[in-house]
Design a protein around this motif. Structure first.
Motif, short mmCIF file in Angstrom:
data_model
loop_
_atom_site.label_atom_id
_atom_site.label_comp_id
_atom_site.label_asym_id
_atom_site.label_seq_id
_atom_site.Cartn_x
_atom_site.Cartn_y
_atom_site.Cartn_z
N PRO A 53 41.75 62.73 50.15
CA PRO A 53 41.66 61.87 48.96
C PRO A 53 41.13 60.48 49.30
O PRO A 53 41.38 59.95 50.39
CB PRO A 53 43.10 61.80 48.46
CG PRO A 53 43.94 62.11 49.66
CD PRO A 53 43.15 63.07 50.49
N CYS A 54 40.40 59.92 48.37
CA CYS A 54 39.80 58.59 48.58
C CYS A 54 39.97 57.74 47.32
O CYS A 54 39.89 58.25 46.20
CB CYS A 54 38.30 58.71 48.88
SG CYS A 54 37.87 59.57 50.40
N SER A 55 40.21 56.48 47.54
CA SER A 55 40.21 55.51 46.46
C SER A 55 39.14 54.47 46.74
O SER A 55 38.88 54.14 47.90
CB SER A 55 41.57 54.82 46.33
OG SER A 55 42.54 55.72 45.85
N VAL A 56 38.51 53.96 45.68
CA VAL A 56 37.38 53.06 45.86
C VAL A 56 37.44 51.91 44.87
O VAL A 56 37.97 52.04 43.76
CB VAL A 56 36.05 53.84 45.70
CG1 VAL A 56 35.91 54.36 44.27
CG2 VAL A 56 34.86 52.98 46.08
N LEU A 57 36.95 50.77 45.31
CA LEU A 57 36.76 49.59 44.46
C LEU A 57 35.32 49.13 44.62
O LEU A 57 34.84 49.00 45.74
CB LEU A 57 37.70 48.46 44.90
CG LEU A 57 37.34 47.05 44.42
CD1 LEU A 57 37.58 46.92 42.92
CD2 LEU A 57 38.11 45.98 45.19
N GLU A 58 34.63 48.93 43.51
CA GLU A 58 33.28 48.37 43.56
C GLU A 58 33.11 47.39 42.42
O GLU A 58 33.33 47.74 41.25
CB GLU A 58 32.20 49.44 43.50
CG GLU A 58 30.80 48.87 43.60
CD GLU A 58 29.72 49.89 43.98
OE1 GLU A 58 28.54 49.52 44.02
OE2 GLU A 58 30.08 51.07 44.24
N ILE A 59 32.71 46.15 42.75
CA ILE A 59 32.51 45.13 41.74
C ILE A 59 31.23 44.37 42.03
O ILE A 59 30.76 44.31 43.17
CB ILE A 59 33.69 44.13 41.66
CG1 ILE A 59 33.90 43.43 43.00
CG2 ILE A 59 34.97 44.82 41.19
CD1 ILE A 59 34.97 42.35 42.96
N ASN A 60 30.68 43.75 40.99
CA ASN A 60 29.52 42.89 41.12
C ASN A 60 30.01 41.46 41.37
O ASN A 60 30.83 40.93 40.64
CB ASN A 60 28.70 42.95 39.82
CG ASN A 60 27.48 42.04 39.87
OD1 ASN A 60 27.02 41.65 40.94
ND2 ASN A 60 26.97 41.71 38.72
N SER A 95 35.84 38.59 29.46
CA SER A 95 35.67 39.72 28.53
C SER A 95 34.56 40.67 28.99
O SER A 95 34.16 41.56 28.25
CB SER A 95 35.34 39.20 27.13
OG SER A 95 34.15 38.42 27.15
N LYS A 96 34.09 40.49 30.25
CA LYS A 96 32.95 41.26 30.75
C LYS A 96 33.38 42.19 31.88
O LYS A 96 34.12 41.79 32.79
CB LYS A 96 31.87 40.31 31.26
CG LYS A 96 30.63 41.00 31.81
CD LYS A 96 29.63 39.98 32.32
CE LYS A 96 28.41 40.66 32.92
NZ LYS A 96 27.45 39.66 33.46
N LYS A 97 32.94 43.43 31.82
CA LYS A 97 33.21 44.38 32.90
C LYS A 97 32.33 44.06 34.10
O LYS A 97 31.11 43.94 33.98
CB LYS A 97 32.93 45.81 32.43
CG LYS A 97 33.09 46.85 33.53
CD LYS A 97 32.72 48.25 33.05
CE LYS A 97 32.74 49.25 34.20
NZ LYS A 97 32.35 50.61 33.78
N ILE A 98 32.94 43.90 35.28
CA ILE A 98 32.18 43.60 36.49
C ILE A 98 32.30 44.69 37.55
O ILE A 98 31.68 44.59 38.62
CB ILE A 98 32.62 42.25 37.10
CG1 ILE A 98 34.09 42.32 37.55
CG2 ILE A 98 32.38 41.11 36.14
CD1 ILE A 98 34.51 41.11 38.37
N GLY A 99 33.09 45.73 37.28
CA GLY A 99 33.23 46.79 38.27
C GLY A 99 34.29 47.79 37.88
O GLY A 99 34.74 47.83 36.72
N HIS A 100 34.70 48.60 38.85
CA HIS A 100 35.72 49.61 38.58
C HIS A 100 36.47 49.95 39.86
O HIS A 100 36.02 49.62 40.97
CB HIS A 100 35.09 50.87 38.00
CG HIS A 100 33.91 51.37 38.78
ND1 HIS A 100 32.70 51.69 38.20
CD2 HIS A 100 33.74 51.61 40.10
CE1 HIS A 100 31.86 52.10 39.12
NE2 HIS A 100 32.47 52.06 40.28
#
Length: 281
Positions: free
Chosen positions: A269-276, A247-252
């Motif tokens: 154009p660029c797409s990105v993923l970043e998570i903790n 239930s916790k957000k860790i990135g986008h």
């Protein structure tokens, strides 16, 4: 310029437990072998430090030279007085696993600066309030080193901007620390281990970074995750999502907004993923 330092043989014997028989004369002779003119003054040794030895700042630096001249292999081995077992930290084990998975997926690792400008983490990403959570440098030397990064994305975007002539698509990633303010911490801030992957090509490549997320979660045997549409202003409207673990957000992840790309002088154009990564340990 020359400086004179004073050290004691008893300090050296205590610092390197296996060395117990060095007198002041022995210490002076060993230092002379290291091109540090020395002479005995009672139980102390006066050491003349030349202008080329910028590495000698304290007595411990002189003690290290004594140990080098004595020979580390000549110091008898001893069992420590305390019982400890050295192991790799779990976050570092996870970091290595993530690096291997992203490399197998065809991404190239980059290593960017931990410091950046205030605009890089706020207005350039269309998140003006992000600066409120950043650790700021009191007297920054340059415009590019004003704050400690709160995301890995700005550094990767700068890398893309400087490599626009490279063959497409550009698939880059970084696994490193970011820093945010944390009042409860002793230092007033907290380090977080993040991973950021970016795809830049003739198409946005959103499906690529989405696939990277699925691949990482599969490799880590993590099934309790999902993505939910978000209104993050750094992404195209309707083309951004939050990564939820439990239930916790860790990135986008999402397709970057054209205004963000324009700020970093990127025309593709660029797409990105970043998570903790820390919640995944």
């Amino acid at each position: 310029y020359h400086t004179d330092e004073v050290c004691q043989s008893s300090g050296i014997n205590a610092e390197y437990g296996g060395i117990t028989d060095l007198s002041s004369v022995d210490v002076a002779n060993l230092l002379c072998r290291m091109y540090l003119p020395s002479k005995c003054i009672g139980d102390e040794v006066s050491v003349e430090v030349g202008p080329t030895r910028h590495d000698i700042l304290h007595q411990c630096d002189i003690e290290e030279d004594v140990a080098i001249a004595y020979g580390f292999n000549n110091i008898p081995k001893q069992i420590p007085d305390i019982y400890t077992i050295g192991t790799e930290q779990e976050v570092n084990k996870l970091t290595d696993s993530v690096r291997e998975e992203l490399a197998r997926a065809g991404f190239t690792e980059v290593l960017t600066f931990s410091l950046c400008s205030r605009d890089d983490i706020s207005s350039n990403l269309r998140i003006p309030k992000a600066i409120d959570n950043a650790v700021q440098i009191a007297n920054p030397k340059t415009y590019e080193f004003q704050v400690v990064r709160t995301q890995l994305l700005p550094g990767i975007l700068k890398t893309v901007s400087c490599n626009r002539k490279m063959p497409l698509p550009l698939k880059l990633f970084e696994v490193s620390d970011v820093v945010i303010q944390q009042e409860e911490a002793d230092t007033g801030c907290q380090n977080l281990r993040n991973v950021c992957a970016l795809y830049c090509g003739k198409t946005s490549g959103f499906e690529v970074v989405h696939g990277v997320l699925d691949r990482l979660m599969m490799a880590l045997n993590e099934k309790d995750y999902s993505i939910q549409q978000s209104g993050d202003p750094m992404f195209f409207s309707g083309r951004g999502a939050d990564v939820i673990l439990g239930s916790k957000k860790i990135g986008h992840l999402g397709i970057l907004h054209p205004e963000v790309l324009e700020k970093f002088e990127i025309s593709l154009p660029c797409s990105v993923l970043e998570i903790n990564l820390e919640p995944l340990i």
